[in-house]
Design a protein around this motif. Structure first.
Motif, mmCIF file in Angstrom:
data_model
loop_
_atom_site.group_PDB
_atom_site.id
_atom_site.type_symbol
_atom_site.label_atom_id
_atom_site.label_comp_id
_atom_site.label_asym_id
_atom_site.label_seq_id
_atom_site.Cartn_x
_atom_site.Cartn_y
_atom_site.Cartn_z
ATOM 1 N N GLN A 21 47.005 24.631 90.519
ATOM 2 C CA GLN A 21 48.118 23.977 91.212
ATOM 3 C C GLN A 21 48.282 22.510 90.831
ATOM 4 O O GLN A 21 49.226 21.855 91.254
ATOM 5 C CB GLN A 21 47.926 24.107 92.728
ATOM 6 N N SER A 22 47.360 21.992 90.037
ATOM 7 C CA SER A 22 47.473 20.606 89.596
ATOM 8 C C SER A 22 48.575 20.476 88.548
ATOM 9 O O SER A 22 48.796 21.384 87.742
ATOM 10 C CB SER A 22 46.130 20.151 89.007
ATOM 11 N N TYR A 65 41.848 20.941 96.405
ATOM 12 C CA TYR A 65 41.531 20.916 94.982
ATOM 13 C C TYR A 65 42.574 20.126 94.186
ATOM 14 O O TYR A 65 42.243 19.487 93.187
ATOM 15 C CB TYR A 65 41.371 22.336 94.447
ATOM 16 N N HIS A 66 43.824 20.161 94.627
ATOM 17 C CA HIS A 66 44.839 19.322 93.989
ATOM 18 C C HIS A 66 44.463 17.848 94.141
ATOM 19 O O HIS A 66 44.524 17.068 93.174
ATOM 20 C CB HIS A 66 46.209 19.590 94.628
ATOM 21 N N ASN A 67 44.057 17.446 95.360
ATOM 22 C CA ASN A 67 43.663 16.059 95.595
ATOM 23 C C ASN A 67 42.432 15.684 94.784
ATOM 24 O O ASN A 67 42.341 14.572 94.242
ATOM 25 C CB ASN A 67 43.373 15.847 97.089
ATOM 26 N N TYR A 78 41.405 12.510 87.839
ATOM 27 C CA TYR A 78 42.316 12.014 86.805
ATOM 28 C C TYR A 78 42.460 10.495 86.887
ATOM 29 O O TYR A 78 42.538 9.805 85.864
ATOM 30 C CB TYR A 78 43.677 12.686 86.961
ATOM 31 N N LEU A 103 41.361 16.984 91.886
ATOM 32 C CA LEU A 103 41.695 16.847 90.463
ATOM 33 C C LEU A 103 42.504 15.580 90.205
ATOM 34 O O LEU A 103 42.311 14.905 89.186
ATOM 35 C CB LEU A 103 42.457 18.082 89.983
ATOM 36 N N ASN A 104 43.406 15.255 91.104
ATOM 37 C CA ASN A 104 44.167 14.011 90.958
ATOM 38 C C ASN A 104 43.240 12.802 91.046
ATOM 39 O O ASN A 104 43.383 11.830 90.290
ATOM 40 C CB ASN A 104 45.243 13.920 92.037
ATOM 41 N N LEU A 117 48.298 18.759 86.045
ATOM 42 C CA LEU A 117 47.579 18.372 84.845
ATOM 43 C C LEU A 117 47.181 19.604 84.039
ATOM 44 O O LEU A 117 46.935 20.671 84.596
ATOM 45 C CB LEU A 117 46.311 17.592 85.220
ATOM 46 N N ILE A 166 42.685 25.502 91.132
ATOM 47 C CA ILE A 166 42.833 24.374 90.218
ATOM 48 C C ILE A 166 44.112 24.469 89.401
ATOM 49 O O ILE A 166 44.570 23.479 88.829
ATOM 50 C CB ILE A 166 41.610 24.238 89.286
ATOM 51 N N HIS A 210 44.400 24.801 98.528
ATOM 52 C CA HIS A 210 45.127 24.322 97.358
ATOM 53 C C HIS A 210 45.240 22.796 97.375
ATOM 54 O O HIS A 210 45.077 22.135 96.342
ATOM 55 C CB HIS A 210 46.525 24.942 97.317
#
Length: 311
Positions: free
Chosen positions: A60-61, A279-281, A287, A283-284, A63, A58, A276
């Motif tokens: 790597q976001s 989880y980046h996708n 958001y 969290l985006n 945010l 997480i 990675h």
């Protein structure tokens, strides 16, 4: 953007040594943007390893993320110190009045037990029910995914004749937005004795978005896109399966070497990039969906559930 952690959180030092940016609470308070609020229900025995694995992903976001860790009170935690749990983990009673942008429910080594036999099952059910109105999106991992599918949809577990253990190819069935940037075929670690009843999956309001080579569902999402179910372990480190194999041997448990894991005796991590990215996708996605004011989440989720019932 960084993860906000308490100054003396043990994983903070390890993450900083890997050039993963984490800031302390006092510095985070001087930033104007609202961080995402993430809750992790950590059901794994070795909680510190799981903390590190998930925080790596997480982080790597772009945010800023505030992370709370949640423990069950109806279970005696034997593999993590009480001091660690008391200092860094919350009881559900401390968070149930709050709202969160995201929740992660980890796996647990109880898959060979009936769900109702697990000592914290009723507590987990309460948390899963709470999440439907108080959290924008939920990721369920391995046994956590099986538990979520069983509770929310009545999908039962199916026992395997031997442990599914290793790194396995996955095929994307639907190019859902969580797969932005993914190859059409990717690898994901698996470590479990049970799967799910595929016939029951077809009868429910669930999208199967990835399958393995045997056409077993490995990533699913509820039709309203609130709950994501990962049957495998994107979060695993390079040596996690090896540690599990050696642990089983020490306990006298017969376990075959993990499949597709060693190449000439060496482990080559072939799932890190996709982990990675997933989880980046996620969290985006959270958001984009979550309201600025956390307290508005409950009203939005009520509207979501109403639309789902009507459809």
């Amino acid at each position: 953007m960084p993860i906000r952690l308490e100054p003396d959180f043990p994983a903070k030092t390890i993450l900083e040594s890997e050039d993963i940016f984490a800031i302390d609470t006092s510095r985070a308070k001087h930033q104007d943007i609202r961080p995402l609020k993430l809750l992790i229900l950590n059901l794994m025995p070795n909680k510190i390893d799981t903390e590190i694995h998930l925080l790596r992903l997480i982080s790597q976001s772009p945010l800023q993320i505030d992370v709370d860790f949640l423990k069950t009170t109806s279970h005696e935690h034997k593999h993590t110190s009480k001091n660690h749990l008391d200092e860094f983990y919350l009881d559900f009673s401390h968070v149930k009045e709050n709202c969160y942008d995201g929740l992660i429910i980890t796996g647990a080594p109880v898959e060979q037990m009936d769900f109702e036999e697990v000592d914290y099952w009723s507590e987990l059910v309460e948390i899963m029910e709470w999440s439907q109105l108080s959290v924008t999106s939920v990721v369920h991992i391995c046994w956590g995914a099986q538990a979520g599918l069983y509770h929310h949809f009545g999908i039962e577990k199916v026992a395997f004749t031997e442990k599914l253990f290793g790194i396995y190819k996955q095929d994307i069935q639907h190019h859902f937005r969580l797969f932005r940037g993914f190859d059409d075929r990717f690898w994901m670690p698996q470590s479990r004795y049970t799967g799910i009843n595929e016939e029951q999956v077809q009868q429910k309001k669930i999208k199967v978005i990835a399958q393995d080579e045997n056409k077993q569902s490995t990533i699913l999402i509820s039709e309203d896109e609130h709950d994501v179910f990962l049957m495998g372990h994107f979060e695993y480190g390079t040596d996690t399966l090896e540690k599990e194999y050696l642990r089983d041997r020490e306990r006298g448990v017969i376990t075959a070497l993990p499949q597709n894991y060693y190449e000439n005796g060496i482990v080559h991590n072939c799932w890190r990039a996709q982990a990675h990215l997933f989880y980046h996708n996620w969290l985006n996605d959270v958001y984009q969906l979550t309201p600025y004011h956390l307290e508005d989440i409950r009203q939005l989720q009520k509207e979501r559930r109403l639309r789902s019932i009507r459809s």
